[in-house]
Enzyme design. Sequence first.
Site, PDB file in Angstrom:
ATOM      1  N   ILE A  18      75.212  -4.801  34.080  1.00 24.75           N
ATOM      2  CA  ILE A  18      74.513  -4.244  32.909  1.00 24.75           C
ATOM      3  C   ILE A  18      73.369  -3.323  33.356  1.00 24.75           C
ATOM      4  O   ILE A  18      73.197  -2.224  32.820  1.00 24.75           O
ATOM      5  CB  ILE A  18      74.005  -5.377  31.991  1.00 24.75           C
ATOM      6  CG1 ILE A  18      75.206  -6.193  31.468  1.00 24.75           C
ATOM      7  CG2 ILE A  18      73.193  -4.814  30.818  1.00 24.75           C
ATOM      8  CD1 ILE A  18      74.850  -7.464  30.719  1.00 24.75           C
ATOM      9  N   ARG A  39      67.133 -12.376  29.856  1.00 27.02           N
ATOM     10  CA  ARG A  39      66.793 -13.697  29.345  1.00 27.02           C
ATOM     11  C   ARG A  39      65.277 -13.747  29.154  1.00 27.02           C
ATOM     12  O   ARG A  39      64.515 -13.230  29.982  1.00 27.02           O
ATOM     13  CB  ARG A  39      67.214 -14.795  30.322  1.00 27.02           C
ATOM     14  CG  ARG A  39      68.720 -15.050  30.363  1.00 27.02           C
ATOM     15  CD  ARG A  39      69.242 -15.673  29.064  1.00 27.02           C
ATOM     16  NE  ARG A  39      70.657 -15.978  29.089  1.00 27.02           N
ATOM     17  CZ  ARG A  39      71.621 -15.181  28.586  1.00 27.02           C
ATOM     18  NH1 ARG A  39      71.305 -14.025  28.032  1.00 27.02           N
ATOM     19  NH2 ARG A  39      72.874 -15.565  28.630  1.00 27.02           N
ATOM     20  N   GLU A  91      63.366 -19.107  22.650  1.00 27.22           N
ATOM     21  CA  GLU A  91      64.206 -18.771  21.493  1.00 27.22           C
ATOM     22  C   GLU A  91      64.589 -20.012  20.712  1.00 27.22           C
ATOM     23  O   GLU A  91      64.893 -21.027  21.343  1.00 27.22           O
ATOM     24  CB  GLU A  91      65.503 -18.077  21.979  1.00 27.22           C
ATOM     25  CG  GLU A  91      65.290 -16.615  22.205  1.00 27.22           C
ATOM     26  CD  GLU A  91      66.537 -15.881  22.688  1.00 27.22           C
ATOM     27  OE1 GLU A  91      67.624 -16.140  22.141  1.00 27.22           O
ATOM     28  OE2 GLU A  91      66.393 -15.068  23.597  1.00 27.22           O
ATOM     29  N   HIS A 121      68.196 -11.310  19.841  1.00 26.83           N
ATOM     30  CA  HIS A 121      69.243 -11.532  20.858  1.00 26.83           C
ATOM     31  C   HIS A 121      70.608 -11.002  20.364  1.00 26.83           C
ATOM     32  O   HIS A 121      71.596 -11.749  20.316  1.00 26.83           O
ATOM     33  CB  HIS A 121      69.340 -13.027  21.213  1.00 26.83           C
ATOM     34  CG  HIS A 121      69.927 -13.271  22.583  1.00 26.83           C
ATOM     35  ND1 HIS A 121      69.629 -14.373  23.351  1.00 26.83           N
ATOM     36  CD2 HIS A 121      70.824 -12.552  23.313  1.00 26.83           C
ATOM     37  CE1 HIS A 121      70.313 -14.321  24.484  1.00 26.83           C
ATOM     38  NE2 HIS A 121      71.035 -13.222  24.489  1.00 26.83           N
ATOM     39  N   ALA A 146      71.984  -7.994  21.672  1.00 29.38           N
ATOM     40  CA  ALA A 146      72.414  -6.873  22.528  1.00 29.38           C
ATOM     41  C   ALA A 146      73.935  -6.783  22.659  1.00 29.38           C
ATOM     42  O   ALA A 146      74.474  -5.693  22.808  1.00 29.38           O
ATOM     43  CB  ALA A 146      71.762  -6.969  23.900  1.00 29.38           C
TER      44      ALA A 146
HETATM   45  C1  DGY Z   1      75.272 -13.144  27.298  1.00 33.90           C
HETATM   46  O1  DGY Z   1      76.494 -13.066  27.133  1.00 33.90           O
HETATM   47  O2  DGY Z   1      74.787 -13.708  28.264  1.00 33.90           O
HETATM   48  C2  DGY Z   1      74.428 -12.468  26.313  1.00 33.90           C
HETATM   49  O3  DGY Z   1      73.104 -12.821  26.392  1.00 33.90           O
HETATM   50  C3  DGY Z   1      74.950 -12.624  24.901  1.00 33.90           C
HETATM   51  O4  DGY Z   1      74.462 -11.492  24.252  1.00 33.90           O
END
Ligand code: DGY
Length: 381
Positions: free
Chosen positions: A174, A271, A300, A318, A320
Site C-alpha cells: 500500500i 493502524r 477505535e 476506517h 480506506a
Molecule cells: C485491512 O484490511 O487491514 C484494512 O484495515 C481494512 O480496511
Amino acid sequence: MADNEWTTFNASGNLRVVVTKELPGDRWLKILEQAGCRVEYSTTTRILQVDEIKAAIGDRCDGVIGQLTEDWGQPLFAALKAAGGKAYSNYAVGFNNVDVDAATQNGIPVGNTPGVLTETTAEMAIALTFSAARRVVEADEYMRRGRYEGWLPTLFLGQLLNRKTVGVVGAGRIGATYARMMVEGFKMNFVYYDPYPNERLEDYIRDYAAFLEGHGEEPVNVTRADSVEQVLREADVVSLHPLLDPTTHHLMNEERLNLMKPDAILVNASRGPVIDENALVAHCRKHPDFRVGLDVFEDEPEMKPGLNELNNVVIVPHIASATSWTREGMATLAAGNVAGVLRGLPAWADQDDILPFLGDDAPDACPSIVNAEELGLPVAG
Ligand code: DGY
C-alpha cells in the site's frame, strides 16, 4: 447475543462455518456452499466480544471468518480447536488482532486478504492527503453553515503539493502504491523509510524521472532514508504504512512529531496505535498549520479527547478499503481461505498475485495463509 442476530445459509451443509459479520456480495457464500459448508453469520453491527464469539463457535465449528475489531488470541483459537475447527481467516489484510503463534500452536491456518485493497486504500490515503492540504472539510462546513459571502483572496489558503516531497514510512504494497500515485500524479520527490529496500519502487521512480527529463522537465528524485527521522525532517507530506507491532506502536510520538515541518501533512490509513493520539492532539493545537488525515484511531471506535474539535484534522471511520469491489473481493478471499483449508487445498505461494482468485476460474488453492510455512502446508502457484 440474541438468536435473531444470526442468519443461516445452506443449513444442510455438513461443515459449520461461523462468520462474525455479514459480508458484502454473495460470492463468498457460494464458495463456502460449494465446499459443503453451512454458514452462520452475525448481522449485528456491534463489535463482538471474545465470550460472544466463543459462544458462537460452540462445541462444533469447522472454520471462522473474523474481523479486525476482534481479539483473536489463545482463548478463541483454543475454543476453535476444541470445537474441531481447522481454519480461520481475518476479513482484512492486516492481522495485528490475531495471535498467529497461538493459531499455529493450535494447528489452525490463518488467512488474510492481501492485494484486493492495495489501490483502494492508497486512493483513500490520497483523498485524506488532499482533504487535509486543501482544507476540504473545513471549507465544506463553512459553506453548509451559510458563511460564504463571496470570493476572497485569502479564503482557506492551503498547501500546493506539486513538486514538493512526499514521504512514506513502510513501503510495502500500500505504501509503495501511494508513493507512485503521489510521485506520478504530482511530480513529487520521494523519500521513504523501510527496513527492507523496495528496489522495484525505486527503479520505477528513477524510470519516471528519466521520462520527465526526456520530456524536458525537471526529474523527480528518490531517497531511501536511514531513519524514520530523516523522512519526517525532509518530507512535506508523510503517509504511514507500517505493520502494527511492538516496534511501530506509537512510532509517531511527541518527539517525532516535533521533527516534522510545522506546516507538514501527516496521513495514517494503517493502524491507529502507530500514532500516540494524545501527542497528536497536543501537536495540532500548537501548530494550526500542521494538517492531518486519519482513517484509523488508537482506541477505535473511540477518539482521544480533543481530536474531533481540531479544524486541522480530517477524520473518517476506517473506510480506506471501503469500495464495493474491494470489500466483495475481500469476502471472496476470506471465504476462499476457509473453504480451501476445509477442502484440503494447498496455500497459494504468491500473495502479491491473488487476483486470479477474483476471476471465474479461481485456482485450487487457499489465496493467502500467513502461517502456511510454520504449519508445513503444501504450497501451489
Ligand atoms: C485491512 O484490511 O487491514 C484494512 O484495515 C481494512 O480496511
